[in-house]
Design a protein around this motif. Sequence first.
Motif, PDB file in Angstrom:
ATOM      1  N   ILE A 156       0.757  -1.174  -0.037  1.00  0.00           N
ATOM      2  CA  ILE A 156       0.064  -0.003   0.092  1.00  0.00           C
ATOM      3  C   ILE A 156       0.817   1.176  -0.019  1.00  0.00           C
ATOM      4  O   ILE A 156       0.658   2.122  -0.681  1.00  0.00           O
ATOM      5  N   TYR A 157       1.900   1.195   0.883  1.00  0.00           N
ATOM      6  CA  TYR A 157       2.831   2.464   0.992  1.00  0.00           C
ATOM      7  C   TYR A 157       3.967   2.541   0.354  1.00  0.00           C
ATOM      8  O   TYR A 157       4.645   3.735   0.255  1.00  0.00           O
ATOM      9  N   GLY A 158       4.676   1.445  -0.130  1.00  0.00           N
ATOM     10  CA  GLY A 158       5.724   1.345  -0.965  1.00  0.00           C
ATOM     11  C   GLY A 158       7.033   1.494  -0.064  1.00  0.00           C
ATOM     12  O   GLY A 158       7.088   1.124   0.854  1.00  0.00           O
ATOM     13  N   LEU A 201      -3.315  11.430 -17.524  1.00  0.00           N
ATOM     14  CA  LEU A 201      -2.463  10.045 -17.918  1.00  0.00           C
ATOM     15  C   LEU A 201      -1.871   9.197 -17.106  1.00  0.00           C
ATOM     16  O   LEU A 201      -2.095   8.071 -16.928  1.00  0.00           O
ATOM     17  N   VAL A 202      -1.097   9.957 -16.073  1.00  0.00           N
ATOM     18  CA  VAL A 202      -0.657   9.000 -15.066  1.00  0.00           C
ATOM     19  C   VAL A 202      -1.573   8.405 -14.146  1.00  0.00           C
ATOM     20  O   VAL A 202      -1.448   7.130 -13.914  1.00  0.00           O
ATOM     21  N   ARG A 203      -2.791   8.992 -13.983  1.00  0.00           N
ATOM     22  CA  ARG A 203      -3.923   8.417 -13.139  1.00  0.00           C
ATOM     23  C   ARG A 203      -4.565   7.358 -13.955  1.00  0.00           C
ATOM     24  O   ARG A 203      -4.686   6.248 -13.469  1.00  0.00           O
ATOM     25  N   ALA A 204      -4.794   7.475 -15.293  1.00  0.00           N
ATOM     26  CA  ALA A 204      -5.124   6.302 -16.029  1.00  0.00           C
ATOM     27  C   ALA A 204      -4.425   5.261 -16.085  1.00  0.00           C
ATOM     28  O   ALA A 204      -4.769   3.929 -16.081  1.00  0.00           O
ATOM     29  N   LEU A 205      -3.173   5.423 -16.003  1.00  0.00           N
ATOM     30  CA  LEU A 205      -2.157   4.356 -15.991  1.00  0.00           C
ATOM     31  C   LEU A 205      -2.103   3.776 -14.702  1.00  0.00           C
ATOM     32  O   LEU A 205      -1.876   2.479 -14.792  1.00  0.00           O
ATOM     33  N   ALA A 206      -2.248   4.487 -13.622  1.00  0.00           N
ATOM     34  CA  ALA A 206      -2.355   3.873 -12.271  1.00  0.00           C
ATOM     35  C   ALA A 206      -3.593   2.949 -12.320  1.00  0.00           C
ATOM     36  O   ALA A 206      -3.551   2.009 -11.592  1.00  0.00           O
ATOM     37  N   LEU A 207      -4.445   3.343 -12.658  1.00  0.00           N
ATOM     38  CA  LEU A 207      -5.874   2.607 -12.564  1.00  0.00           C
ATOM     39  C   LEU A 207      -5.692   1.250 -13.507  1.00  0.00           C
ATOM     40  O   LEU A 207      -6.705   0.314 -13.622  1.00  0.00           O
ATOM     41  N   GLN A 208      -4.763   1.071 -14.372  1.00  0.00           N
ATOM     42  CA  GLN A 208      -4.718   0.000 -15.547  1.00  0.00           C
ATOM     43  C   GLN A 208      -3.553  -0.819 -15.237  1.00  0.00           C
ATOM     44  O   GLN A 208      -2.862  -1.697 -15.768  1.00  0.00           O
ATOM     45  N   VAL A 209      -2.594  -0.707 -13.818  1.00  0.00           N
ATOM     46  CA  VAL A 209      -1.578  -1.414 -13.488  1.00  0.00           C
ATOM     47  C   VAL A 209      -1.953  -3.072 -13.634  1.00  0.00           C
ATOM     48  O   VAL A 209      -3.269  -3.466 -13.137  1.00  0.00           O
ATOM     49  N   LYS A 260       1.806  -3.573 -24.678  1.00  0.00           N
ATOM     50  CA  LYS A 260       2.458  -3.168 -23.517  1.00  0.00           C
ATOM     51  C   LYS A 260       1.734  -3.000 -22.174  1.00  0.00           C
ATOM     52  O   LYS A 260       0.433  -3.110 -22.180  1.00  0.00           O
ATOM     53  N   LYS A 261       2.449  -3.291 -21.308  1.00  0.00           N
ATOM     54  CA  LYS A 261       2.115  -3.262 -19.982  1.00  0.00           C
ATOM     55  C   LYS A 261       2.969  -1.842 -19.364  1.00  0.00           C
ATOM     56  O   LYS A 261       4.014  -1.939 -19.401  1.00  0.00           O
ATOM     57  N   VAL A 262       2.314  -1.137 -18.423  1.00  0.00           N
ATOM     58  CA  VAL A 262       3.044  -0.236 -17.707  1.00  0.00           C
ATOM     59  C   VAL A 262       2.869  -0.094 -16.186  1.00  0.00           C
ATOM     60  O   VAL A 262       1.784  -0.415 -15.621  1.00  0.00           O
ATOM     61  N   TYR A 263       4.081  -0.430 -15.463  1.00  0.00           N
ATOM     62  CA  TYR A 263       4.174  -0.506 -14.085  1.00  0.00           C
ATOM     63  C   TYR A 263       4.730   0.718 -13.570  1.00  0.00           C
ATOM     64  O   TYR A 263       5.564   1.327 -13.868  1.00  0.00           O
ATOM     65  N   PHE A 264       4.310   0.858 -12.276  1.00  0.00           N
ATOM     66  CA  PHE A 264       5.032   1.926 -11.379  1.00  0.00           C
ATOM     67  C   PHE A 264       6.258   1.455 -10.917  1.00  0.00           C
ATOM     68  O   PHE A 264       6.288   0.354 -10.180  1.00  0.00           O
ATOM     69  N   TYR A 265       7.211   2.254 -10.621  1.00  0.00           N
ATOM     70  CA  TYR A 265       8.365   1.799  -9.561  1.00  0.00           C
ATOM     71  C   TYR A 265       8.099   1.589  -8.300  1.00  0.00           C
ATOM     72  O   TYR A 265       8.966   0.922  -7.449  1.00  0.00           O
ATOM     73  N   ASP A 266       6.910   2.390  -7.968  1.00  0.00           N
ATOM     74  CA  ASP A 266       6.784   2.398  -6.270  1.00  0.00           C
ATOM     75  C   ASP A 266       5.066   2.200  -6.313  1.00  0.00           C
ATOM     76  O   ASP A 266       4.386   3.185  -6.786  1.00  0.00           O
ATOM     77  N   ASN A 267       4.908   1.287  -5.386  1.00  0.00           N
ATOM     78  CA  ASN A 267       3.292   1.048  -5.136  1.00  0.00           C
ATOM     79  C   ASN A 267       2.841   2.296  -4.384  1.00  0.00           C
ATOM     80  O   ASN A 267       1.610   2.630  -4.711  1.00  0.00           O
ATOM     81  N   GLY A 268       3.576   2.854  -3.384  1.00  0.00           N
ATOM     82  CA  GLY A 268       2.910   3.942  -2.548  1.00  0.00           C
ATOM     83  C   GLY A 268       2.689   5.025  -3.408  1.00  0.00           C
ATOM     84  O   GLY A 268       1.630   5.788  -3.380  1.00  0.00           O
ATOM     85  N   ILE A 269       3.688   5.465  -4.439  1.00  0.00           N
ATOM     86  CA  ILE A 269       3.111   6.501  -5.465  1.00  0.00           C
ATOM     87  C   ILE A 269       1.952   6.300  -6.383  1.00  0.00           C
ATOM     88  O   ILE A 269       1.373   6.994  -6.571  1.00  0.00           O
ATOM     89  N   ARG A 270       1.855   5.139  -6.705  1.00  0.00           N
ATOM     90  CA  ARG A 270       0.750   4.839  -7.374  1.00  0.00           C
ATOM     91  C   ARG A 270      -0.485   4.932  -6.751  1.00  0.00           C
ATOM     92  O   ARG A 270      -1.676   5.326  -7.340  1.00  0.00           O
ATOM     93  N   ASN A 271      -0.571   4.470  -5.447  1.00  0.00           N
ATOM     94  CA  ASN A 271      -1.703   4.637  -4.684  1.00  0.00           C
ATOM     95  C   ASN A 271      -2.058   6.247  -4.239  1.00  0.00           C
ATOM     96  O   ASN A 271      -3.196   6.593  -4.228  1.00  0.00           O
ATOM     97  N   ALA A 272      -1.059   6.812  -4.379  1.00  0.00           N
ATOM     98  CA  ALA A 272      -1.282   8.335  -3.814  1.00  0.00           C
ATOM     99  C   ALA A 272      -1.852   9.024  -5.270  1.00  0.00           C
ATOM    100  O   ALA A 272      -2.858   9.844  -4.889  1.00  0.00           O
ATOM    101  N   ASN A 292       2.323  -5.533  -9.460  1.00  0.00           N
ATOM    102  CA  ASN A 292       3.297  -4.250  -9.715  1.00  0.00           C
ATOM    103  C   ASN A 292       4.330  -4.187  -8.491  1.00  0.00           C
ATOM    104  O   ASN A 292       5.702  -3.948  -9.079  1.00  0.00           O
ATOM    105  N   LEU A 293       4.175  -4.559  -7.415  1.00  0.00           N
ATOM    106  CA  LEU A 293       5.355  -4.757  -6.355  1.00  0.00           C
ATOM    107  C   LEU A 293       6.340  -5.802  -6.803  1.00  0.00           C
ATOM    108  O   LEU A 293       7.642  -5.290  -6.645  1.00  0.00           O
ATOM    109  N   ILE A 294       5.799  -7.119  -7.213  1.00  0.00           N
ATOM    110  CA  ILE A 294       6.846  -7.888  -7.290  1.00  0.00           C
ATOM    111  C   ILE A 294       7.452  -7.958  -8.582  1.00  0.00           C
ATOM    112  O   ILE A 294       8.952  -8.124  -8.864  1.00  0.00           O
ATOM    113  N   VAL A 295       7.130  -7.375  -9.723  1.00  0.00           N
ATOM    114  CA  VAL A 295       7.639  -6.774 -10.833  1.00  0.00           C
ATOM    115  C   VAL A 295       8.615  -5.979 -10.666  1.00  0.00           C
ATOM    116  O   VAL A 295       9.996  -5.770 -11.108  1.00  0.00           O
TER     117      VAL A 295
END
Length: 376
Positions: A156-158, A201-209, A260-272, A292-295
Amino acid sequence: MIHRDIKHQILHDFNKNKIIVVLGPRQVGKTTLLNDLVTSDRKILFLNCDDYDDAAQLENKTSTQLRQLLKGYDLAFIDEAQRVADIGLTLKKIGDMKLPTKVVVTGSASLDIASKVNEPATGRLIEYNLFPFSLGELAADTSEKEQTRLLSERMIYGFYPEIVTDPAYAKRTLVNLANNYLYKDIFTYQGIKKPEVLQKLVRALALQVGSEVSYDELAQLISIDRATVEKYIGLLEKCFIVFRLNSFCTNQRNEIKKGKKVYFYDNGIRNAIISNFAPLELRNDTGALWENLIVSERIKRNAYTGSYAQLFFWRNTNQQEIDLIEDCDGQLHAFEFKFNPKKAKAHAPKAFAELYPEHTFKCITPTNFWPFVALH
């Protein structure tokens, strides 16, 4: 202090006559790492290029002026080097002089470091990436048992250092990071005129992790053209906010070739970004958070252990898919990620197994993930 795994690698490279470059997101501890490299018997020049006066000491300087600046120092630390105009040319001059001064450079974004450093300074640099803490680094500081206990919190918090060391203020810190630091380098250097478009765009990507993304669908959703979507995602990658996986394909029939798949480097940032810090039992995206965390942990692990494996995902037109394909010099390792161990799969999809019979397969769950993310 929590030990950063690349410290010993950097110290090993100190005896090589090259400039060391450490790239990574803002607020992940690059300056702290530099300070940790300092010993009391060395004379050190520290330039923080977020400071105008420090940056000015490196801009538009001749080789003679740079030699005079570095003269008498054992080490020179250049922090936030992307703030220096034409920093690549400056580093090329320093590298060509073969001075006894060891130079270490940091950058919070690779967009200017990559375009203005790597090109003119090719062959003169040794480059590292520094990410938010990894599970391996935290386990070395505490234990695997303790980090397993905290796994839900990490999902949740990264892993940003301030989150790990001061978890009581995790939400406030992450919102501040997402609002004030996340896009700083993109807005500064790329002249983006409509920052709200990038944020959408960032929010849309966050919702499609965890899901395959379509540039055309994203463009339609945000009302911009496809080329702009691709450009912005590229900039987000260069600022270490997201990373992409392409689909694995050897031109076999029925394989998806351009996904293509898009992941975030940090779960906390994604959730924020999506303003959701709800506990796992109240979420409907737990599987995506685990993936996202494990990749992202595998990305850190490979970077810190010197692995040159290429990462992909795989899917065919019959909707059979594999979360992660790791290509290690032609040897394929397939991985699925399931937060619920009861849903773990024993084998890769039949279609994949028939196409690539020499593959290995493993399903990674919270009960068996440590060998997958371990640094040593």
